[in-house]
Design a protein around this motif. Structure first.
Motif, PDB file in Angstrom:
ATOM      1  N   UNK A 161      97.725  37.219  13.830  1.00 42.08           N
ATOM      2  CA  UNK A 161      98.251  37.434  15.283  1.00 42.08           C
ATOM      3  C   UNK A 161      96.966  37.904  15.853  1.00 42.08           C
ATOM      4  N   UNK A 162      96.802  37.595  16.961  1.00 48.07           N
ATOM      5  CA  UNK A 162      95.660  38.235  17.828  1.00 48.07           C
ATOM      6  C   UNK A 162      96.405  38.887  19.040  1.00 48.07           C
ATOM      7  N   UNK A 163      97.497  38.607  19.519  1.00 50.19           N
ATOM      8  CA  UNK A 163      98.482  39.126  20.346  1.00 50.19           C
ATOM      9  C   UNK A 163      99.721  39.023  20.603  1.00 50.19           C
ATOM     10  N   UNK A 164     100.533  39.877  20.586  1.00 48.92           N
ATOM     11  CA  UNK A 164     101.991  39.773  21.200  1.00 48.92           C
ATOM     12  C   UNK A 164     102.051  39.333  22.716  1.00 48.92           C
ATOM     13  N   UNK A 165     102.133  38.012  23.222  1.00 47.16           N
ATOM     14  CA  UNK A 165     102.113  37.757  24.263  1.00 47.16           C
ATOM     15  C   UNK A 165     103.306  38.229  25.110  1.00 47.16           C
ATOM     16  N   UNK A 166     104.525  37.691  24.624  1.00 50.24           N
ATOM     17  CA  UNK A 166     105.782  37.896  25.253  1.00 50.24           C
ATOM     18  C   UNK A 166     106.825  38.131  24.523  1.00 50.24           C
ATOM     19  N   UNK A 167     107.785  39.147  25.002  1.00 46.46           N
ATOM     20  CA  UNK A 167     109.041  39.486  24.192  1.00 46.46           C
ATOM     21  C   UNK A 167     110.126  39.035  25.204  1.00 46.46           C
ATOM     22  N   UNK A 168     111.208  38.309  24.817  1.00 46.90           N
ATOM     23  CA  UNK A 168     112.169  37.965  25.632  1.00 46.90           C
ATOM     24  C   UNK A 168     113.597  38.627  25.063  1.00 46.90           C
TER      25      UNK A 168
ATOM     26  N   UNK B 240      99.678  44.481  20.386  1.00 44.70           N
ATOM     27  CA  UNK B 240     101.058  44.534  20.388  1.00 44.70           C
ATOM     28  C   UNK B 240     101.714  44.609  21.819  1.00 44.70           C
ATOM     29  N   UNK B 241     100.833  45.320  22.673  1.00 47.29           N
ATOM     30  CA  UNK B 241     101.542  45.353  24.154  1.00 47.29           C
ATOM     31  C   UNK B 241     101.727  44.024  24.709  1.00 47.29           C
TER      32      UNK B 241
ATOM     33  N   UNK C  11     106.735  35.442  21.770  1.00 47.65           N
ATOM     34  CA  UNK C  11     105.480  34.462  21.725  1.00 47.65           C
ATOM     35  C   UNK C  11     104.193  35.130  21.261  1.00 47.65           C
ATOM     36  N   UNK C  12     103.611  34.709  20.159  1.00 46.47           N
ATOM     37  CA  UNK C  12     102.530  35.688  19.823  1.00 46.47           C
ATOM     38  C   UNK C  12     101.105  34.484  19.832  1.00 46.47           C
TER      39      UNK C  12
END
Length: 156
Positions: free
Chosen positions: A91-98, A129-130, A152-153
Motif C-alpha cells: 500500500x502506497x496511500x490510503x486514497x479515500x474512506x467512505x 494513511x492521510x 480505496x487504496x
C-alpha cells in the motif's frame, strides 16, 4: 517481519481474517493500481458487536462505541485489501474512506464516528494513511449494523 506487520504488532493490532460476503459480491477488487473494498461492517468473529442506530438517546448505539466500530470496519477493510495484494507493505496511500453511519434523525456526529477509521489508518500508515473522506448518515445499514466503511487504496 514486514514494516506494516511490525507496525501492527507495535500497535497491538491483530488484523482479522477477511469477513466472508453476506451477499453477491467480493470483499475487494483491483483496478488500475487501486484496491476498492466492498462495504465492510464491524464484524468480530462472524458477528456484529452491536446493532441499531447511532445517537445520544436510550436504546441507541453511543457515538463513542460507534467510533470503535468504525475502527473495526477499517481493520476488516485492510484484511480485504491484503487478501488481494498479498501484503499491506504494498500500500502506497490510503486514497479515500467512505463511511456510513446508521443515524438517529437527530444525530449529526457522523464525522466523529468515522474518525475511528481515519485515526487507525493514520496510526498504521503514517502520512500514507492521510486520505480524502466522506462521512454519511443513513437510515439503516445491512444487518442493522451501526457503521459501514469502504476503502480505496493505491498500491505498487
Amino acid at each position: 517481519m514486514a514494516a506494516i506487520e511490525a507496525r501492527l504488532a507495535e500497535l497491538g493490532i491483530d488484523l482479522p481474517d477477511v469477513v466472508p460476503p453476506v451477499a453477491a459480491y467480493t470483499p475487494a477488487v483491483i483496478d488500475a493500481g487501486r484496491v476498492y473494498t466492498s462495504g465492510q461492517l464491524p464484524m468480530v468473529s462472524g458477528a456484529l458487536p452491536a446493532t441499531g442506530k447511532v445517537g445520544d438517546g436510550h436504546g441507541l448505539v453511543p457515538a463513542d462505541d460507534a467510533k470503535e466500530y468504525a475502527r473495526i470496519c477499517a481493520l476488516n477493510a485492510l484484511a480485504a485489501v491484503k487478501s488481494v495484494i498479498g501484503s499491506l507493505d504494498r500500500v502506497t496511500r490510503v486514497v479515500k474512506v467512505v463511511g456510513f453511519v446508521a443515524s438517529d434523525p437527530s444525530f449529526t456526529g457522523q464525522p466523529g464516528v468515522i474518525n475511528g477509521a481515519s485515526e487507525v489508518l493514520g496510526e498504521i500508515f503514517g502520512d500514507a494513511g492521510v486520505h480524502a473522506r466522506s462521512a454519511v448518515g443513513v437510515s439503516v445499514l445491512p444487518l442493522d449494523a451501526p457503521v459501514e466503511l469502504e476503502l480505496i487504496v493505491a498500491y505498487e
